[in-house]
Design a protein around this motif. Structure first.
Motif, short mmCIF file in Angstrom:
data_model
loop_
_atom_site.label_atom_id
_atom_site.label_comp_id
_atom_site.label_asym_id
_atom_site.label_seq_id
_atom_site.Cartn_x
_atom_site.Cartn_y
_atom_site.Cartn_z
N SER A 21 -14.98 9.28 -24.29
CA SER A 21 -16.41 9.38 -24.07
C SER A 21 -16.73 10.75 -23.49
O SER A 21 -15.90 11.40 -22.87
N ALA A 22 -17.99 11.13 -23.70
CA ALA A 22 -18.39 12.44 -23.21
C ALA A 22 -18.38 12.47 -21.70
O ALA A 22 -18.70 11.50 -21.03
N THR A 23 -18.01 13.62 -21.11
CA THR A 23 -18.00 13.76 -19.65
C THR A 23 -19.00 14.82 -19.25
O THR A 23 -19.23 15.80 -19.96
N ALA A 24 -19.64 14.60 -18.11
CA ALA A 24 -20.65 15.55 -17.62
C ALA A 24 -19.98 16.61 -16.75
O ALA A 24 -19.04 16.34 -16.02
N ALA A 25 -20.46 17.84 -16.83
CA ALA A 25 -19.92 18.94 -16.02
C ALA A 25 -21.03 19.95 -15.79
O ALA A 25 -22.04 19.94 -16.50
N LYS A 26 -20.88 20.83 -14.80
CA LYS A 26 -21.87 21.88 -14.55
C LYS A 26 -21.32 23.20 -15.04
O LYS A 26 -20.18 23.56 -14.76
N ASP A 27 -22.16 23.91 -15.82
CA ASP A 27 -21.72 25.21 -16.32
C ASP A 27 -21.91 26.27 -15.25
O ASP A 27 -22.27 25.98 -14.11
N SER A 69 -24.13 19.83 -18.17
CA SER A 69 -23.98 19.77 -19.62
C SER A 69 -23.03 18.63 -19.97
O SER A 69 -22.36 18.05 -19.11
N HIS A 70 -22.96 18.30 -21.24
CA HIS A 70 -22.10 17.21 -21.71
C HIS A 70 -21.15 17.75 -22.76
O HIS A 70 -21.52 18.53 -23.62
N THR A 71 -19.91 17.35 -22.65
CA THR A 71 -18.90 17.76 -23.63
C THR A 71 -18.50 16.53 -24.44
O THR A 71 -18.70 15.40 -24.03
N GLY A 72 -17.87 16.79 -25.55
CA GLY A 72 -17.44 15.68 -26.42
C GLY A 72 -18.41 15.49 -27.56
O GLY A 72 -19.56 15.95 -27.52
N PRO A 73 -17.97 14.82 -28.60
CA PRO A 73 -18.81 14.64 -29.79
C PRO A 73 -19.98 13.71 -29.53
O PRO A 73 -19.87 12.74 -28.78
N LYS A 74 -21.10 14.03 -30.16
CA LYS A 74 -22.27 13.16 -30.06
C LYS A 74 -22.20 12.10 -31.14
O LYS A 74 -21.78 12.36 -32.26
N GLU A 75 -22.62 10.89 -30.79
CA GLU A 75 -22.64 9.81 -31.78
C GLU A 75 -23.76 10.09 -32.78
O GLU A 75 -24.90 10.35 -32.39
N PRO A 76 -23.45 10.07 -34.09
CA PRO A 76 -24.50 10.34 -35.07
C PRO A 76 -25.56 9.26 -35.06
O PRO A 76 -25.27 8.10 -34.73
N PRO A 77 -26.79 9.61 -35.38
CA PRO A 77 -27.85 8.60 -35.41
C PRO A 77 -27.59 7.60 -36.53
O PRO A 77 -26.97 7.93 -37.55
N PRO A 78 -28.03 6.37 -36.36
CA PRO A 78 -27.81 5.37 -37.41
C PRO A 78 -28.65 5.68 -38.64
O PRO A 78 -29.70 6.35 -38.53
N PRO A 79 -28.25 5.23 -39.81
CA PRO A 79 -29.08 5.43 -41.00
C PRO A 79 -30.46 4.80 -40.80
O PRO A 79 -30.60 3.77 -40.13
N VAL A 80 -31.45 5.43 -41.36
CA VAL A 80 -32.83 4.94 -41.20
C VAL A 80 -33.07 3.78 -42.17
O VAL A 80 -32.82 3.89 -43.37
N LEU A 81 -33.53 2.67 -41.65
CA LEU A 81 -33.88 1.53 -42.47
C LEU A 81 -35.35 1.64 -42.86
O LEU A 81 -36.23 1.50 -42.00
N ASN A 82 -35.61 1.90 -44.12
CA ASN A 82 -36.98 2.07 -44.60
C ASN A 82 -37.58 0.69 -44.85
O ASN A 82 -37.55 0.16 -45.96
N ILE A 142 -26.70 -9.26 -37.60
CA ILE A 142 -25.64 -9.88 -36.81
C ILE A 142 -24.74 -8.85 -36.15
O ILE A 142 -24.37 -8.98 -34.97
N LEU A 143 -24.38 -7.78 -36.89
CA LEU A 143 -23.28 -6.92 -36.48
C LEU A 143 -23.70 -5.61 -35.83
O LEU A 143 -22.91 -5.04 -35.08
N ASP A 144 -24.89 -5.10 -36.13
CA ASP A 144 -25.24 -3.76 -35.67
C ASP A 144 -26.38 -3.80 -34.65
O ASP A 144 -27.54 -4.00 -34.99
N PRO A 145 -26.05 -3.62 -33.36
CA PRO A 145 -27.06 -3.72 -32.30
C PRO A 145 -28.06 -2.56 -32.28
O PRO A 145 -29.02 -2.59 -31.51
N ARG A 146 -27.87 -1.56 -33.15
CA ARG A 146 -28.78 -0.41 -33.15
C ARG A 146 -30.08 -0.71 -33.87
O ARG A 146 -31.05 0.05 -33.74
N TYR A 147 -30.14 -1.82 -34.60
CA TYR A 147 -31.34 -2.15 -35.37
C TYR A 147 -32.03 -3.37 -34.75
O TYR A 147 -31.38 -4.31 -34.29
N GLN A 148 -33.35 -3.35 -34.76
CA GLN A 148 -34.13 -4.42 -34.18
C GLN A 148 -34.65 -5.35 -35.28
O GLN A 148 -35.85 -5.50 -35.49
#
Length: 368
Positions: free
Chosen positions: A1-7, A13-26, A338-344
């Protein structure tokens, strides 16, 4: 997970990869796809004429999961559903005892009669089909009907006719296949009507338990290969009957379900992924564990589902490159819910495969 640090400037600032946004449900595009199918079915559905009420179930259930069920005119649909109800013969009610329930369409030439009262003579070879009874009752629940015109006595009598000596159910009277799909339908119908008098539950449960394979999954019958669809049917039937604790090797079955994921889910070993199994397998995991998303890579599963999306038309297909259809649209949406908590999306009552909103209507208005 990303860790916080001061530059060096003292800014956090935050290091580590950002989680990509979920696909948009049209949602708007998918709703448009479904409403179009509600008005006019494309030519490839012609072979499904006898299953028309099940196609309606997929369309309306999809709209409900998307929160758009109020976009349909409910009253005429309810009338049409009741017109498909197969009632007793008006002059001789004993003539088709055990054959009543629901047919999938009026293609056999039966008169249009939405009243719920027997007014016509029987049409030759006109028989109920257990899957059509299940989807008809689900549609009425989705549309918040009061079930006042349901011929409960006839439906229950039909279930008694369809149960076989080994505990399984045939779909229609007069000789047919019998397997786990129709055991599920019988248990779901009994739940929807809150009446189990048409089912020998103990005998049916013996059939379910005898169909568990060496892998711990469940086949269509004894000594048959375990399959995601029949496993869902068996687990859901046991859940509806309050007997899920009778199923042995829960842990092994959970492991089998988890191992069905490649990117999406497949239905059995060495098969390709298919969007509908995000529900059949994902729903089984949810019933067994109550937290299916924590056991699988839901982001990968959703990514596969969106690879099967009709980008221009809306809807979801079975696999990438196929045209979208109403069955895979519904089960894709169910899998996301059922499986993806990112969608309402609307929550599901997984054992009945309807929304919790429709299930609440049953509890408050039909079963009380």
């Amino acid at each position: 997970s990303a860790t916080a640090a001061k530059d060096v400037l003292g800014v956090e600032s935050h290091t580590g990869p950002k989680e990509p946004p979920p696909p948009v449900l049209n949602v708007e595009k998918h709703v448009g796809f479904l409403l179009h199918h509600l008005k006019c079915l494309p030519t490839p559905y012609a072979s499904q004429e006898s299953n028309r009420i099940t196609l309606l179930y997929f369309v309306l259930s999809s709209l409900d999961v998307l929160g758009a069920i109020d976009k349909v005119d409910k009253a005429p649909i309810i009338e049409w559903v009741y017109a498909l109800q197969l009632l007793s013969c008006s002059k001789d009610p004993e003539k088709n005892t055990g054959l009543t329930g629901w047919r999938g369409s009026l293609s056999i030439g039966a008169p249009y009669n939405p009243t719920g009262e027997a007014k016509h003579e029987c049409v030759p070879h006109d028989r109920s089909h257990i899957a059509m009874v299940y989807t008809a009752l689900c549609v009425l629940a989705l549309l918040e009907d009061d079930f006042s015109r349901v011929n409960r006595k006839g439906v229950i009598a039909g279930l008694r006719t369809l149960q076989q000596e080994n505990g399984s159910f045939a779909p229609t009277a007069g000789g047919s296949e019998s397997d786990m799909r129709f055991v599920y339908c019988a248990f779901a119908i009994s739940t929807l009507l809150n009446d189990w008098s048409g089912v020998n539950v103990d005998r049916a449960i013996e059939y379910i338990l005898s169909s568990q394979s060496y892998e711990s999954s469940i086949g269509q019958g004894p000594s048959q290969e375990g399959h995601g669809g029949s496993t869902y049917c068996a687990v859901a039937a046991l859940q509806l009957a309050g007997k899920l604790d009778l199923l042995p090797r829960h842990g092994e079955l959970v492991e089998w379900c988890v191992n069905r994921q490649s990117h999406g889910f497949n239905g059995r070993c060495n098969k390709d992924a298919d969007t509908c199994y995000s529900f059949w397998v994902g729903g089984t995991l949810q019933m067994l564990t109550a937290d299916a998303s924590s056991l699988i890579d839901y982001q990968l599963c959703t990514s596969f589902t969106f690879c099967c999306e009709g980008k221009e038309t809306g809807g979801f297909a079975k696999v990438p490159g196929n045209p979208p259809d109403v069955l895979h649209t519904y089960y894709s949406l169910c899998g996301i819910s059922i499986l993806d908590p990112r969608y309402q999306l609307a929550e599901l009552h997984v054992p009945l495969s309807i929304t919790k909103r429709a299930h609440t209507h049953l509890m408050n208005n039909i079963w009380k």
